[in-house]
Design a protein around this motif. Sequence first.
Motif, mmCIF file in Angstrom:
data_model
loop_
_atom_site.group_PDB
_atom_site.id
_atom_site.type_symbol
_atom_site.label_atom_id
_atom_site.label_comp_id
_atom_site.label_asym_id
_atom_site.label_seq_id
_atom_site.Cartn_x
_atom_site.Cartn_y
_atom_site.Cartn_z
ATOM 1 N N ARG A 70 -46.278 -18.600 -10.035
ATOM 2 C CA ARG A 70 -45.916 -18.129 -11.365
ATOM 3 C C ARG A 70 -45.176 -19.213 -12.153
ATOM 4 O O ARG A 70 -45.477 -19.466 -13.327
ATOM 5 N N GLN A 100 -45.113 -22.473 -11.746
ATOM 6 C CA GLN A 100 -45.841 -23.726 -11.961
ATOM 7 C C GLN A 100 -47.164 -23.512 -12.693
ATOM 8 O O GLN A 100 -48.024 -24.396 -12.694
ATOM 9 N N ASN A 101 -47.303 -22.364 -13.337
ATOM 10 C CA ASN A 101 -48.512 -22.084 -14.097
ATOM 11 C C ASN A 101 -48.169 -21.340 -15.383
ATOM 12 O O ASN A 101 -48.697 -20.273 -15.679
ATOM 13 N N ILE A 102 -47.229 -21.909 -16.145
ATOM 14 C CA ILE A 102 -46.783 -21.280 -17.382
ATOM 15 C C ILE A 102 -46.671 -22.322 -18.489
ATOM 16 O O ILE A 102 -46.581 -23.526 -18.236
ATOM 17 N N GLU A 103 -46.704 -21.846 -19.702
ATOM 18 C CA GLU A 103 -46.434 -22.651 -20.881
ATOM 19 C C GLU A 103 -45.357 -21.951 -21.696
ATOM 20 O O GLU A 103 -45.392 -20.737 -21.856
ATOM 21 N N LEU A 110 -46.349 -27.873 -21.390
ATOM 22 C CA LEU A 110 -47.696 -27.483 -20.990
ATOM 23 C C LEU A 110 -47.779 -27.496 -19.474
ATOM 24 O O LEU A 110 -47.859 -28.561 -18.849
ATOM 25 N N GLY A 111 -47.746 -26.322 -18.870
ATOM 26 C CA GLY A 111 -47.770 -26.228 -17.418
ATOM 27 C C GLY A 111 -48.905 -25.388 -16.870
ATOM 28 O O GLY A 111 -48.940 -25.095 -15.674
ATOM 29 N N LYS A 112 -49.856 -25.018 -17.747
ATOM 30 C CA LYS A 112 -50.977 -24.204 -17.292
ATOM 31 C C LYS A 112 -51.928 -25.039 -16.435
ATOM 32 O O LYS A 112 -52.260 -26.175 -16.774
ATOM 33 N N ILE A 113 -52.352 -24.469 -15.336
ATOM 34 C CA ILE A 113 -53.325 -25.134 -14.459
ATOM 35 C C ILE A 113 -54.714 -24.990 -15.072
ATOM 36 O O ILE A 113 -55.148 -23.884 -15.406
ATOM 37 N N LYS A 114 -55.416 -26.112 -15.216
ATOM 38 C CA LYS A 114 -56.708 -26.121 -15.893
ATOM 39 C C LYS A 114 -57.863 -25.773 -14.963
ATOM 40 O O LYS A 114 -58.800 -25.080 -15.356
ATOM 41 N N ARG A 120 -43.597 -28.223 -26.819
ATOM 42 C CA ARG A 120 -44.021 -27.205 -25.878
ATOM 43 C C ARG A 120 -44.223 -27.833 -24.516
ATOM 44 O O ARG A 120 -44.689 -28.958 -24.392
#
Length: 283
Positions: A208, A210-213, A231-235, A229
């Motif tokens: 949770r 390590q996968n947020i913005e 940017l921590g969303k996993i692509k 911002r």
Amino acid sequence: MQWLAEVCVKRPVFATMLILSLVTVGAFSFFSLGVDLFPKIDFPTITITVINPGASPQEIETEVTEKIEEAVNTISGIDELRSSSIEGISLVFVQFILEKDVNVAAQEVENRVQTVIPRLPATAEQPTVQKLDTDATPVLRIAVSAPTNLRDVTETAKNKIKERIESVNGIGQVTIIGGRERQINVWVDPDKMRSYNVTAAEITNALRLQNIEFPSGRLDEGQTETSVRTLGKIKKPEEFANVVIATRGNYQVKVKDLGYVEDGAEEIRSQALLNGQPAVTLI
């Protein structure tokens, strides 16, 4: 009434015209009556829905349903209060007397439910308060099936059919039944978790966090202001395997050390069939 009978006997033409006039007015009124297959009736009934995935019916009853019932029980004009607690879902039905304005009732229930939100479990979703709408009865069902996996069929039904139907004037809501949307599944080995002394809660929190913005403020440079911002969303799905769960000594324990990542689909919570084959139904 005796005088009316006497007049009709003495004046038969008058009696005939009187009867014909009544028949004419009645016929005209009959053909001008409004007819509706689903007449608009506002029942003062409010439903409160709270979803807490994975919770047992007992937990739903004690942690969610009872708290909501206590909050709305003191609203004036309640005729009946009933609830249903099933796995992962709490349903509370508040029925008011007919004299109660349904819009006022909905607002009062909404205000009471808002006071309960801080006391609900952290894993519970935002409560949904809805008015009972008799016009929401499904009038059309569309079944979609194809010789491919159900995830692709669901994506097609959602993005190419559901969105177009919702854009039609007069459509209130389109619900998908039997679909399986895309979901990234992380499968872990309990034996490996014990060897690294890692708990399921640590894995959940790491994924949770390590996968947020989220917004990080702004930078002021004279008369220029720049928003920042994080940017921590996993692509990509395979990047989940490199998420660090914990540190043991000098070694970083990653998801790939405990299991594997699957680009799959969510669990089946409802099912629709077309000629005995899995399908997606839109209602």
